[in-house]
Design a protein around this motif. Structure first.
Motif, PDB file in Angstrom:
ATOM      1  N   GLU A 132       0.878  -1.008  -0.017  1.00  0.00           N
ATOM      2  CA  GLU A 132      -0.039   0.088   0.012  1.00  0.00           C
ATOM      3  C   GLU A 132       0.922   1.300   0.071  1.00  0.00           C
ATOM      4  O   GLU A 132       0.665   2.243  -0.596  1.00  0.00           O
ATOM      5  CB  GLU A 132      -0.910  -0.030   1.244  1.00  0.00           C
ATOM      6  N   ASP A 135       1.530   1.647  -3.637  1.00  0.00           N
ATOM      7  CA  ASP A 135       0.491   2.152  -4.145  1.00  0.00           C
ATOM      8  C   ASP A 135       0.304   3.716  -4.023  1.00  0.00           C
ATOM      9  O   ASP A 135      -0.035   4.328  -5.067  1.00  0.00           O
ATOM     10  CB  ASP A 135      -0.596   1.457  -3.882  1.00  0.00           C
ATOM     11  N   ALA A 136       0.466   4.251  -2.854  1.00  0.00           N
ATOM     12  CA  ALA A 136       0.233   5.503  -2.249  1.00  0.00           C
ATOM     13  C   ALA A 136       1.255   6.565  -3.138  1.00  0.00           C
ATOM     14  O   ALA A 136       0.740   7.391  -3.504  1.00  0.00           O
ATOM     15  CB  ALA A 136       0.146   5.581  -0.737  1.00  0.00           C
ATOM     16  N   LYS A 139       0.037   6.261  -7.102  1.00  0.00           N
ATOM     17  CA  LYS A 139      -1.532   6.940  -7.163  1.00  0.00           C
ATOM     18  C   LYS A 139      -1.604   8.461  -6.549  1.00  0.00           C
ATOM     19  O   LYS A 139      -2.360   8.934  -6.644  1.00  0.00           O
ATOM     20  CB  LYS A 139      -2.536   5.976  -6.600  1.00  0.00           C
ATOM     21  N   LYS A 140      -0.236   8.511  -5.857  1.00  0.00           N
ATOM     22  CA  LYS A 140      -0.417  10.040  -5.375  1.00  0.00           C
ATOM     23  C   LYS A 140      -1.473  10.211  -4.153  1.00  0.00           C
ATOM     24  O   LYS A 140      -2.221  11.239  -4.035  1.00  0.00           O
ATOM     25  CB  LYS A 140      -0.457  11.219  -6.302  1.00  0.00           C
ATOM     26  N   ASP A 141      -1.862   9.083  -3.232  1.00  0.00           N
ATOM     27  CA  ASP A 141      -2.793   8.901  -2.545  1.00  0.00           C
ATOM     28  C   ASP A 141      -2.369   9.232  -1.063  1.00  0.00           C
ATOM     29  O   ASP A 141      -1.922   8.481  -0.386  1.00  0.00           O
ATOM     30  CB  ASP A 141      -3.382   7.477  -2.663  1.00  0.00           C
ATOM     31  N   LEU A 142      -2.664  10.426  -0.518  1.00  0.00           N
ATOM     32  CA  LEU A 142      -2.666  10.914   0.651  1.00  0.00           C
ATOM     33  C   LEU A 142      -3.181  10.135   1.673  1.00  0.00           C
ATOM     34  O   LEU A 142      -2.471   9.549   2.642  1.00  0.00           O
ATOM     35  CB  LEU A 142      -2.665  12.362   0.953  1.00  0.00           C
ATOM     36  N   GLU A 143      -4.279   9.992   1.494  1.00  0.00           N
ATOM     37  CA  GLU A 143      -5.130   9.008   2.650  1.00  0.00           C
ATOM     38  C   GLU A 143      -4.573   7.755   2.818  1.00  0.00           C
ATOM     39  O   GLU A 143      -4.591   7.040   3.767  1.00  0.00           O
ATOM     40  CB  GLU A 143      -6.477   8.928   1.785  1.00  0.00           C
ATOM     41  N   LEU A 144      -4.126   6.797   1.663  1.00  0.00           N
ATOM     42  CA  LEU A 144      -3.455   5.650   1.668  1.00  0.00           C
ATOM     43  C   LEU A 144      -2.295   5.700   2.510  1.00  0.00           C
ATOM     44  O   LEU A 144      -2.043   4.925   3.425  1.00  0.00           O
ATOM     45  CB  LEU A 144      -3.536   4.926   0.291  1.00  0.00           C
ATOM     46  N   ARG A 147      -2.723   5.960   6.167  1.00  0.00           N
ATOM     47  CA  ARG A 147      -3.235   4.696   6.326  1.00  0.00           C
ATOM     48  C   ARG A 147      -2.281   3.631   6.710  1.00  0.00           C
ATOM     49  O   ARG A 147      -2.323   3.011   7.829  1.00  0.00           O
ATOM     50  CB  ARG A 147      -4.338   4.138   5.512  1.00  0.00           C
ATOM     51  N   ILE A 208       3.851  14.687  -1.773  1.00  0.00           N
ATOM     52  CA  ILE A 208       2.568  15.132  -2.017  1.00  0.00           C
ATOM     53  C   ILE A 208       2.403  16.431  -1.476  1.00  0.00           C
ATOM     54  O   ILE A 208       2.137  17.526  -2.135  1.00  0.00           O
ATOM     55  CB  ILE A 208       1.466  14.234  -1.787  1.00  0.00           C
TER      56      ILE A 208
END
Length: 220
Positions: A132, A135-136, A139-144, A147, A208
């Motif tokens: 993850e 993946d973060a 995907k530039k996924d701050l929430e992930l 987590r 990010i």
């Protein structure tokens, strides 16, 4: 020129995903080797470490190429510097998976006094954190990413459970001491893998937001 740079950034993402997959394979093989007392699987995890080391060098070279080819904007610099930090943590995870595999080979020489219970749960939790965190980044996924950082507490609780199991085991059967110490070392390596996955997620947050905070919550 910018579109070419963006394509190379995509290549960097792909290389990071491939390195992450190799790290996951190494963790899975080392834990399966432990559960089944399978020396062939253990050797597979040890061999994977060599590939991970090479992937670290390849990604480092790609990052330097990106830095030299074009004057990156601040956001690009954050992304590339985060990638350089992440591969160091991934390489160390590969080392620790190999260390687990080496102990697994030693433990394969005698039946378990008691089958490890919480160690496979720890392994699954840490492997999930590694996956993850990568993946973060992609995907530039701050929430992930946040987590993953929170999930380190889960791994720490499982480590405490493993320690509790092993203390009970040694209390019930003093002859199990050597095995218990080896299993505790494996749990410690898994805890460190969780720490490295947390580091990766923290660098994702930096890439990010431009802010880096360590696990204790102080900015670095």
């Amino acid at each position: 020129m910018r579109s070419r740079f963006d394509r190379q950034l995509e290549t960097l993402n792909t290389m990071l995903i491939e390195m992450g997959m190799q790290v996951e394979t190494a963790i899975a093989a080392s834990i399966e080797a432990l559960k089944k007392q399978d020396t062939i699987l253990a050797k597979k995890a040890i061999a994977a470490d060599t590939e991970i080391d090479q992937q670290e060098k390849d990604i480092e070279a790609m990052c330097l190429k990106l830095l030299l080819q074009q004057q990156p904007v601040a956001k690009d610099l954050r992304l590339i510097s985060a990638a350089l930090k992440m591969i160091t943590d991934m390489e160390r995870i590969g080392d620790q998976a190999a260390d687990i595999a080496e102990i697994s080979i030693f433990l394969s020489q005698a039946p378990y006094v008691k089958t490890p219970e919480h160690i496979p749960q720890m392994a699954a939790a840490t492997a999930k954190m590694v996956t993850e965190s990568i993946d973060a980044f992609v995907k530039k996924d701050l929430e992930l990413a946040n987590r993953v950082i929170a999930d380190d507490d889960v791994v720490d609780r499982l480590f405490d459970a493993v320690k509790g199991d092993l203390i009970k085991l040694m209390s019930a059967d003093s002859s199990s001491g050597s095995q218990a110490i080896d299993l505790l070392m494996i749990a410690k390596y898994l805890e460190r893998i969780g720490d490295h996955a947390t580091n990766i997620a923290e660098w994702v947050v930096f890439s990010i937001t431009g802010k880096h905070e360590d696990a204790a919550g102080s900015e670095g």
